[in-house]
Design a protein around this motif. Structure first.
Motif, PDB file in Angstrom:
ATOM      1  N   ARG A 376       0.833  -1.210   0.000  1.00  0.00           N
ATOM      2  CA  ARG A 376       0.000   0.000   0.000  1.00  0.00           C
ATOM      3  C   ARG A 376       0.864   1.255   0.000  1.00  0.00           C
ATOM      4  O   ARG A 376       0.559   2.231  -0.696  1.00  0.00           O
ATOM      5  CB  ARG A 376      -0.939  -0.008   1.207  1.00  0.00           C
ATOM      6  CG  ARG A 376      -2.085  -0.993   1.115  1.00  0.00           C
ATOM      7  CD  ARG A 376      -3.140  -0.717   2.172  1.00  0.00           C
ATOM      8  NE  ARG A 376      -2.588  -0.904   3.518  1.00  0.00           N
ATOM      9  CZ  ARG A 376      -2.640  -2.056   4.189  1.00  0.00           C
ATOM     10  NH1 ARG A 376      -3.202  -3.119   3.616  1.00  0.00           N
ATOM     11  NH2 ARG A 376      -2.147  -2.164   5.401  1.00  0.00           N
ATOM     12  N   SER A 377       1.933   1.239   0.756  1.00  0.00           N
ATOM     13  CA  SER A 377       2.833   2.400   0.794  1.00  0.00           C
ATOM     14  C   SER A 377       3.477   2.626  -0.565  1.00  0.00           C
ATOM     15  O   SER A 377       3.628   3.766  -1.030  1.00  0.00           O
ATOM     16  CB  SER A 377       3.916   2.183   1.855  1.00  0.00           C
ATOM     17  OG  SER A 377       3.352   2.066   3.135  1.00  0.00           O
ATOM     18  N   ARG A 380       0.932   4.211  -2.890  1.00  0.00           N
ATOM     19  CA  ARG A 380       0.712   5.632  -2.586  1.00  0.00           C
ATOM     20  C   ARG A 380       1.857   6.480  -3.121  1.00  0.00           C
ATOM     21  O   ARG A 380       1.645   7.566  -3.658  1.00  0.00           O
ATOM     22  CB  ARG A 380       0.550   5.824  -1.069  1.00  0.00           C
ATOM     23  CG  ARG A 380      -0.814   5.437  -0.540  1.00  0.00           C
ATOM     24  CD  ARG A 380      -1.041   5.997   0.853  1.00  0.00           C
ATOM     25  NE  ARG A 380      -0.102   5.414   1.822  1.00  0.00           N
ATOM     26  CZ  ARG A 380      -0.378   4.345   2.563  1.00  0.00           C
ATOM     27  NH1 ARG A 380      -1.544   3.735   2.421  1.00  0.00           N
ATOM     28  NH2 ARG A 380       0.512   3.900   3.432  1.00  0.00           N
ATOM     29  N   ARG A 381       3.072   5.998  -2.967  1.00  0.00           N
ATOM     30  CA  ARG A 381       4.213   6.739  -3.505  1.00  0.00           C
ATOM     31  C   ARG A 381       4.145   6.827  -5.019  1.00  0.00           C
ATOM     32  O   ARG A 381       4.451   7.869  -5.621  1.00  0.00           O
ATOM     33  CB  ARG A 381       5.525   6.074  -3.075  1.00  0.00           C
ATOM     34  CG  ARG A 381       5.864   6.280  -1.602  1.00  0.00           C
ATOM     35  CD  ARG A 381       7.308   5.915  -1.322  1.00  0.00           C
ATOM     36  NE  ARG A 381       7.575   4.506  -1.638  1.00  0.00           N
ATOM     37  CZ  ARG A 381       7.471   3.519  -0.763  1.00  0.00           C
ATOM     38  NH1 ARG A 381       7.065   3.774   0.482  1.00  0.00           N
ATOM     39  NH2 ARG A 381       7.756   2.282  -1.123  1.00  0.00           N
ATOM     40  N   ASN A 383       1.418   6.786  -6.833  1.00  0.00           N
ATOM     41  CA  ASN A 383       0.329   7.686  -7.213  1.00  0.00           C
ATOM     42  C   ASN A 383       0.716   9.148  -6.997  1.00  0.00           C
ATOM     43  O   ASN A 383       0.241  10.034  -7.722  1.00  0.00           O
ATOM     44  CB  ASN A 383      -0.931   7.365  -6.408  1.00  0.00           C
ATOM     45  CG  ASN A 383      -1.533   6.025  -6.793  1.00  0.00           C
ATOM     46  OD1 ASN A 383      -1.315   5.550  -7.919  1.00  0.00           O
ATOM     47  ND2 ASN A 383      -2.269   5.406  -5.878  1.00  0.00           N
ATOM     48  N   ARG A 384       1.563   9.391  -5.986  1.00  0.00           N
ATOM     49  CA  ARG A 384       1.950  10.771  -5.730  1.00  0.00           C
ATOM     50  C   ARG A 384       2.968  11.271  -6.755  1.00  0.00           C
ATOM     51  O   ARG A 384       3.059  12.466  -7.013  1.00  0.00           O
ATOM     52  CB  ARG A 384       2.543  10.886  -4.319  1.00  0.00           C
ATOM     53  CG  ARG A 384       1.515  10.861  -3.205  1.00  0.00           C
ATOM     54  CD  ARG A 384       2.102  11.393  -1.914  1.00  0.00           C
ATOM     55  NE  ARG A 384       3.195  10.540  -1.439  1.00  0.00           N
ATOM     56  CZ  ARG A 384       3.040   9.563  -0.543  1.00  0.00           C
ATOM     57  NH1 ARG A 384       1.833   9.312  -0.054  1.00  0.00           N
ATOM     58  NH2 ARG A 384       4.083   8.843  -0.162  1.00  0.00           N
TER      59      ARG A 384
END
Length: 399
Positions: A376-377, A380-381, A383-384
């Motif tokens: 998940r981390s 998120r990275r 997607n950012r």
């Protein structure tokens, strides 16, 4: 509902995982604690000569003569020729602290074979097994704190078993074909899939045993606080002698060990019991003796106990294994189930293996959570990154 179960299973599991690893690994050893302790300390548990054993009163006098500072609370008798007797003791009057609370005694002569403080930290052969037992039951915490903590963990584990089971149920059809996969371990799978399959399949196959271990853990650690009141509310249960408050001053112990044993044996004969006497303990604060009948690791409901008044010798109470009301029978089963003795040697072996599985389930559960969290981390990275690039491009264009 499923999302809530996922959260509960995840965070309850994480909270109790470390404790279950300790409980599982030590429980595997505790399943055979008497054999392992005797193997590590043969000079304490075995004697070379065999013959007539001293009576309980003479044995107690021999022990107290060797050390007048001690007061005997429990005498444990040998179950076979060539075994030592044991005594658990305290300081007479409670004025001075003793360096030991357990003695090993030649049952024929009363000679002291050895002494130790039961349950204190130690990795040497003398103290290892009692220490592991105390670590298993109470994490060696003082007073009742450790028992309460492990009881609370067992309670949380009970509900976590239900949550884990519910999460294995498939959401689509065909139900049985999909659910069958949860009971299997895929060959040649990668580390994550292997851990997931081990966690899910072993949990399903041993679900009933895991739940019974958790329930019996609640019984053993939170008996009067939780288990007994709930059981009494659900099923007819007989009052116990231990439920009665102790008198303000300790009653005189008029009867000696021999007299108490004779009274108990008479009652046992009247009930047609054929089990040998395993131990006698003196509940000095309450004013009675408890005489336990049974063989070590006996399959079934465990040992039976007769309680004899130390004042006049009348029978105060009888706790017969496998008898009584429905609640009594369930309560009596908790220790034999937790130790595996309910099924004899095969049951103890099963508990030993299950303890290792409990540790494995906890470790694989933490690993699955860690991998999912890392994934998940990473997402998120990822997607950012496009958003950051877009913002940077917009700034460049504005300049």
């Amino acid at each position: 509902m499923r999302a809530l179960l996922v959260i509960l299973h995840r965070y309850v599991g994480l909270a109790i995982a470390g404790f279950l690893v300790i409980a599982g690994l030590t429980g595997s050893i505790v399943a055979f604690q008497s054999e392992l302790d005797a193997w590590l300390n043969p000079s304490l548990f075995h004697i070379e000569r065999t013959g007539q054993s001293l009576s309980p009163s003479r044995l107690a006098k021999a022990i107290e003569h060797a050390d007048p500072a001690v007061e005997i609370f429990t005498l444990v008798f040998p179950s076979a020729p060539g075994e030592s007797a044991q005594a658990f003791v305290g300081s007479r009057g409670g004025d001075t602290a003793l360096a030991y609370d357990q003695l090993f005694v030649d049952p024929g002569t009363g000679a002291i074979l050895g002494r130790r403080m039961n349950g204190v930290f130690g990795l040497d052969r003398l103290r290892l097994i009692p220490f592991l037992y105390r670590l298993h039951s109470s994490l060696t915490m003082p007073g009742n704190w450790g028992a309460w903590l492990m009881g609370g963990i067992a309670l949380a584990w009970m509900f976590d078993c239900f949550a884990g089971f519910a999460l294995t149920l498939p959401r689509g059809r065909p139900f049985w074909k999909k659910w069958k996969l949860a009971w299997t371990i895929k060959r040649g799978a990668g580390p994550y899939r292997l851990n997931l399959d081990l966690h899910r399949a072993c949990g399903l196959w041993l679900l009933a045993i895991l739940f019974l271990l958790a329930l019996s853990g609640v019984s053993l650690n939170l008996n009067s606080e939780l288990f007994r009141p709930v059981l009494s509310a659900l099923l007819p249960t007989s009052p116990r002698i231990w439920d009665q408050p102790a008198p303000p001053t300790a009653p005189p112990m008029t009867l000696d060990w021999n007299d108490a044993l004779a009274k108990a044996k008479g009652e046992a004969a009247r009930r047609h019991w054929d089990h040998p006497v395993a131990m006698i303990y003196a509940a000095r604060a309450q004013g009675f003796y408890g005489i336990r009948f049974g063989r070590p690791h006996q399959a079934g409901f465990g040992a039976s106990t007769i309680f004899v008044s130390a004042a006049d010798g009348h029978i105060l109470s009888v706790e017969e294994a496998g008898a009584g009301k429905a609640g009594d029978m369930i309560a009596g089963l908790m220790l034999p189930v937790h130790s595996g003795q309910v099924a004899g040697l095969p049951g103890r072996i099963l508990i030993c293996v299950t303890g290792l599985v409990v540790a494995m389930l906890s470790i694989t559960g933490v690993y699955i959570w860690w991998r999912k969290r890392a994934s998940r981390s990473s997402r998120r990275r990822a997607n950012r990154r496009p958003a950051a690039i877009a913002r940077s491009g917009a700034l460049d264009a504005a300049q």
